[in-house]
Design a protein around this motif. Structure first.
Motif, PDB file in Angstrom:
ATOM      1  N   LEU A   1       0.631  -0.916   0.140  1.00 14.98           N
ATOM      2  CA  LEU A   1      -0.070  -0.209   0.010  1.00 14.98           C
ATOM      3  C   LEU A   1       1.075   1.177   0.490  1.00 14.98           C
ATOM      4  O   LEU A   1       1.848   1.399   0.926  1.00 14.98           O
ATOM      5  CB  LEU A   1      -0.795   0.094   1.748  1.00 14.98           C
ATOM      6  N   LEU A   2       0.349   2.092  -0.979  1.00  9.61           N
ATOM      7  CA  LEU A   2       1.533   3.773  -0.694  1.00  9.61           C
ATOM      8  C   LEU A   2       0.926   3.884  -0.222  1.00  9.61           C
ATOM      9  O   LEU A   2      -0.475   4.578  -0.218  1.00  9.61           O
ATOM     10  CB  LEU A   2       1.962   3.740  -2.342  1.00  9.61           C
ATOM     11  N   PHE A   3       0.929   5.225   0.778  1.00 10.79           N
ATOM     12  CA  PHE A   3       0.195   5.133   1.995  1.00 10.79           C
ATOM     13  C   PHE A   3       0.525   6.944   2.139  1.00 10.79           C
ATOM     14  O   PHE A   3       1.213   7.286   2.241  1.00 10.79           O
ATOM     15  CB  PHE A   3       0.379   4.958   3.164  1.00 10.79           C
TER      16      PHE A   3
ATOM     17  N   ALA B   1      -8.539   4.310  13.598  1.00  5.71           N
ATOM     18  CA  ALA B   1      -9.606   3.980  12.085  1.00  5.71           C
ATOM     19  C   ALA B   1      -8.491   4.150  10.762  1.00  5.71           C
ATOM     20  O   ALA B   1      -9.050   2.430  10.354  1.00  5.71           O
ATOM     21  CB  ALA B   1      -9.736   4.693  12.345  1.00  5.71           C
ATOM     22  N   CYS B   2      -7.609   4.378  10.971  1.00  2.00           N
ATOM     23  CA  CYS B   2      -5.912   3.785   9.811  1.00  2.00           C
ATOM     24  C   CYS B   2      -5.898   2.593   9.978  1.00  2.00           C
ATOM     25  O   CYS B   2      -5.653   1.967   8.930  1.00  2.00           O
ATOM     26  CB  CYS B   2      -5.549   5.070  10.455  1.00  2.00           C
ATOM     27  N   ALA B   3      -5.495   2.340  10.955  1.00  2.00           N
ATOM     28  CA  ALA B   3      -4.569   1.143  11.674  1.00  2.00           C
ATOM     29  C   ALA B   3      -5.687   0.111  11.036  1.00  2.00           C
ATOM     30  O   ALA B   3      -4.945  -1.414  10.409  1.00  2.00           O
ATOM     31  CB  ALA B   3      -4.657   0.308  13.166  1.00  2.00           C
ATOM     32  N   ALA B   4      -7.064  -0.392  11.459  1.00  2.00           N
ATOM     33  CA  ALA B   4      -7.871  -0.838  10.981  1.00  2.00           C
ATOM     34  C   ALA B   4      -7.642  -0.544   9.618  1.00  2.00           C
ATOM     35  O   ALA B   4      -8.051  -2.355   8.780  1.00  2.00           O
ATOM     36  CB  ALA B   4      -9.469  -0.676  11.012  1.00  2.00           C
ATOM     37  N   ALA B   5      -7.826   0.621   8.701  1.00  2.00           N
ATOM     38  CA  ALA B   5      -8.100   0.152   7.209  1.00  2.00           C
ATOM     39  C   ALA B   5      -6.656  -0.130   6.703  1.00  2.00           C
ATOM     40  O   ALA B   5      -6.852  -0.624   5.730  1.00  2.00           O
ATOM     41  CB  ALA B   5      -8.038   1.454   6.524  1.00  2.00           C
ATOM     42  N   LEU B   6      -5.256  -0.084   7.171  1.00  2.00           N
ATOM     43  CA  LEU B   6      -3.916  -0.664   6.747  1.00  2.00           C
ATOM     44  C   LEU B   6      -3.745  -2.071   6.980  1.00  2.00           C
ATOM     45  O   LEU B   6      -3.242  -2.327   6.288  1.00  2.00           O
ATOM     46  CB  LEU B   6      -3.161   0.291   7.572  1.00  2.00           C
ATOM     47  N   ASN B   7      -4.573  -2.726   8.165  1.00  2.76           N
ATOM     48  CA  ASN B   7      -4.029  -4.333   8.169  1.00  2.76           C
ATOM     49  C   ASN B   7      -4.238  -4.559   7.552  1.00  2.76           C
ATOM     50  O   ASN B   7      -5.803  -4.491   6.836  1.00  2.76           O
ATOM     51  CB  ASN B   7      -4.765  -4.463   9.599  1.00  2.76           C
TER      52      ASN B   7
ATOM     53  N   ASP C   1       3.413  11.067   8.499  1.00  2.00           N
ATOM     54  CA  ASP C   1       2.968   9.434   9.057  1.00  2.00           C
ATOM     55  C   ASP C   1       3.983   8.556   9.211  1.00  2.00           C
ATOM     56  O   ASP C   1       3.155   8.028  10.005  1.00  2.00           O
ATOM     57  CB  ASP C   1       2.007   9.357   6.972  1.00  2.00           C
ATOM     58  N   ALA C   2       4.642   8.173   8.173  1.00  2.00           N
ATOM     59  CA  ALA C   2       5.805   6.946   9.104  1.00  2.00           C
ATOM     60  C   ALA C   2       5.606   7.342  10.425  1.00  2.00           C
ATOM     61  O   ALA C   2       5.814   6.981  11.284  1.00  2.00           O
ATOM     62  CB  ALA C   2       7.441   7.617   8.292  1.00  2.00           C
ATOM     63  N   ARG C   3       5.943   8.734  10.871  1.00  2.00           N
ATOM     64  CA  ARG C   3       6.424   9.102  12.134  1.00  2.00           C
ATOM     65  C   ARG C   3       5.071   8.295  13.049  1.00  2.00           C
ATOM     66  O   ARG C   3       5.008   8.251  14.160  1.00  2.00           O
ATOM     67  CB  ARG C   3       6.680  10.548  12.410  1.00  2.00           C
ATOM     68  N   MET C   4       4.085   8.766  12.211  1.00  2.00           N
ATOM     69  CA  MET C   4       2.650   8.783  13.463  1.00  2.00           C
ATOM     70  C   MET C   4       3.091   6.897  13.309  1.00  2.00           C
ATOM     71  O   MET C   4       2.491   6.114  14.464  1.00  2.00           O
ATOM     72  CB  MET C   4       1.808   8.884  12.924  1.00  2.00           C
ATOM     73  N   PHE C   5       2.454   6.041  12.398  1.00  2.00           N
ATOM     74  CA  PHE C   5       2.440   4.972  12.829  1.00  2.00           C
ATOM     75  C   PHE C   5       3.906   4.222  13.229  1.00  2.00           C
ATOM     76  O   PHE C   5       3.857   3.771  14.167  1.00  2.00           O
ATOM     77  CB  PHE C   5       2.819   4.247  10.687  1.00  2.00           C
TER      78      PHE C   5
ATOM     79  N   GLY D   1      -0.100   1.794  21.394  1.00  2.00           N
ATOM     80  CA  GLY D   1      -0.545   1.631  21.763  1.00  2.00           C
ATOM     81  C   GLY D   1      -1.570   0.307  21.159  1.00  2.00           C
ATOM     82  O   GLY D   1      -3.122  -0.100  20.986  1.00  2.00           O
ATOM     83  N   ILE D   2      -2.049   1.412  19.185  1.00  2.00           N
ATOM     84  CA  ILE D   2      -2.031   1.256  18.521  1.00  2.00           C
ATOM     85  C   ILE D   2      -1.973   0.171  17.538  1.00  2.00           C
ATOM     86  O   ILE D   2      -0.866   0.060  17.336  1.00  2.00           O
ATOM     87  CB  ILE D   2      -2.277   2.547  17.564  1.00  2.00           C
ATOM     88  N   GLY D   3      -3.336  -1.043  17.252  1.00  2.00           N
ATOM     89  CA  GLY D   3      -2.923  -1.510  16.536  1.00  2.00           C
ATOM     90  C   GLY D   3      -2.794  -1.628  15.612  1.00  2.00           C
ATOM     91  O   GLY D   3      -3.445  -2.403  14.788  1.00  2.00           O
ATOM     92  N   LEU D   4      -1.628  -1.385  14.938  1.00  2.00           N
ATOM     93  CA  LEU D   4      -1.107  -2.131  12.949  1.00  2.00           C
ATOM     94  C   LEU D   4      -0.206  -3.204  13.349  1.00  2.00           C
ATOM     95  O   LEU D   4       0.779  -2.590  13.741  1.00  2.00           O
ATOM     96  CB  LEU D   4      -1.221  -0.313  12.993  1.00  2.00           C
ATOM     97  N   THR D   5      -0.586  -4.096  12.314  1.00  2.00           N
ATOM     98  CA  THR D   5      -0.029  -4.593  12.715  1.00  2.00           C
ATOM     99  C   THR D   5       0.678  -5.329  11.227  1.00  2.00           C
ATOM    100  O   THR D   5       1.734  -5.633  11.156  1.00  2.00           O
ATOM    101  CB  THR D   5      -1.245  -6.522  12.689  1.00  2.00           C
ATOM    102  N   SER D   6       0.495  -3.727  10.186  1.00  2.00           N
ATOM    103  CA  SER D   6       1.019  -4.185   8.818  1.00  2.00           C
ATOM    104  C   SER D   6       2.471  -3.499   8.661  1.00  2.00           C
ATOM    105  O   SER D   6       2.468  -2.380  10.044  1.00  2.00           O
ATOM    106  CB  SER D   6       0.127  -3.578   7.470  1.00  2.00           C
ATOM    107  N   PRO D   7       3.422  -4.031   7.924  1.00  2.00           N
ATOM    108  CA  PRO D   7       4.823  -3.477   8.494  1.00  2.00           C
ATOM    109  C   PRO D   7       4.977  -2.540   7.425  1.00  2.00           C
ATOM    110  O   PRO D   7       4.615  -2.002   6.562  1.00  2.00           O
ATOM    111  CB  PRO D   7       5.007  -4.967   8.088  1.00  2.00           C
TER     112      PRO D   7
END
Ligand code: SF4
Ligand code: SF4
Length: 363
Positions: free
Chosen positions: A138-140, A196-202, A214-218, A226-232
């Motif tokens: 995904l290109l964010f 909500a963003c993490a859910a869209a990216l996972n 954005d990279a800094r946020m992720f 503790g936001i559940g972003l699982t995609s690298p």
């Protein structure tokens, strides 16, 4: 009061030594002593002691770009950015946000971006619609690039296509939360936006963040909160450097002379300085500005440009002066904030290009 004990200690730890004074891009641009973290700490020390209220200090708080240059210089070892972000939450909870910040927050609520835009440029929208749906990469692209530097998004897409990357861009891409984090700090709305963003990216095998904010946020804020972003997640610059290293694209070295405008989020928050230099080394010669790498100075800030455009123009002009001083012909950017501000102030005879444009020009 919203200030944590750590923030209060940071405010009180300031020795007023002025070691952060010379480095602040905003203070240097507008020549105002109050724009340094030293002055901000002094103002907020009166707020945390109930000598005054946040109303009296909040305008000064929004004069900070959160670039972290003072954090790097601060002799106390504390982080002045911490009390600045907490002061924003304090103002939000006290109903003391300046009107111009409320307008931007209303834009985020209504349009999903600070700029109050409901559509990106037609060409880019049409291009995104043609991309295949895939769960590989995904290109964010981020709100800033989508609405303020759409040509740079188009160039990033062109580069990925030339490299044969199996990727997509979300037509309804959510905000990473950077805009709300900048405007309101750690408010509940910021946290919900991040979730909500993490859910869209996972589900994606890899997320490439075009905008270092954005990279800094992720890579930092999501982990800290503790936001559940699982995609690298990887930065755009590191991904492109790998494409070159793997031979998927092979730019030819030209006679061009570049200087790289290190984004503060990339160089300081994420400690990434080398991939962009490897990319540029493959494309031409690189000269360094005095303040580069971890010592970088910002060239712009798209959110601040909405309410203090003259100061941001002066910030960008100082970077152009520095690029000219070292003898570079082309300033190369890797974030929409710097690119937009430099474009608006570009001197005659100097060139501006994003890193993706440099690679495309040398293929
Ligand atoms: S974070 Fe950057 S803009 Fe803010 S006070 Fe520090 S140096 Fe200045
Ligand atoms: S470097 Fe740190 S201690 Fe010194 S004036 Fe700046 S914020 Fe205060």
């Amino acid at each position: 009061m919203q200030f944590t004990e750590k923030a209060k200690k940071t405010i009180d730890a300031c020795r007023f030594c002025w070691m952060c004074r010379h480095i602040c891009p905003i203070g240097n641009a507008n020549g105002m002593e109050r724009c340094t973290s030293r002055a901000r700490a002094l103002g907020l020390s009166m707020v945390v002691r109930d000598i005054t209220t946040i109303d009296a200090a909040i305008e000064n708080v929004y004069e900070c770009s959160l670039c972290g240059a003072c954090t790097k210089e601060c002799k106390t070892g504390w982080d002045p950015v911490l009390f600045t972000t907490e002061a924003k939450l304090e103002a939000a909870m006290a109903g003391a946000m300046p009107e111009y910040i409320m307008t931007l927050l209303e834009n985020v609520e209504k349009f999903g971006n600070v700029f109050g835009k409901s559509e990106c440029c037609t060409k880019l929208g049409e291009k995104i619609a043609t991309l295949p749906k895939t769960e590989d990469v995904l290109l964010f692209v981020g709100k800033n690039a989508l609405y303020q530097t759409c040509c740079q998004v188009k160039a990033a897409i062109d580069l990925f296509e030339k490299a044969g990357v199996n990727f997509t861009v979300l037509a309804d891409e959510p905000s990473s939360g950077w805009d709300l984090f900048f405007l309101a700090g750690g408010a509940e709305e910021t946290r919900q936006t991040m979730k909500a963003c993490a859910a869209a990216l996972n589900g994606f095998k890899k997320v490439v963040a075009l905008d270092p904010n954005d990279a800094r946020m992720f890579l930092r804020q999501y982990k800290e909160w503790g936001i559940g972003l699982t995609s690298p997640v990887v930065t755009f610059t590191s991904f492109v450097a790998d494409l070159i290293a793997e031979g998927k694209i092979a730019p030819k070295k030209s006679a061009s002379v570049y200087t790289f405008q290190d984004p503060a989020s990339l160089a300081r928050d994420l400690e990434e300085t080398e991939p962009a230099r490897k990319i540029l080394a493959a494309c031409g010669e690189t000269l360094e500005m005095l303040e580069h790498g971890k010592d970088t100075n910002i060239a712009g800030n798209l959110i601040m440009a909405q309410y203090m455009p003259e100061t941001i123009a002066k910030v960008a002009a100082r970077r152009w002066q520095e690029a000219i001083r070292v003898g570079a012909k082309t300033v190369v950017t890797a974030n929409p904030d710097d690119h937009a501000a430099l474009k608006a102030t570009q001197p005659e005879g100097m060139e501006l290009a994003s890193i993706q444009e440099v690679v495309l020009a040398n293929l």
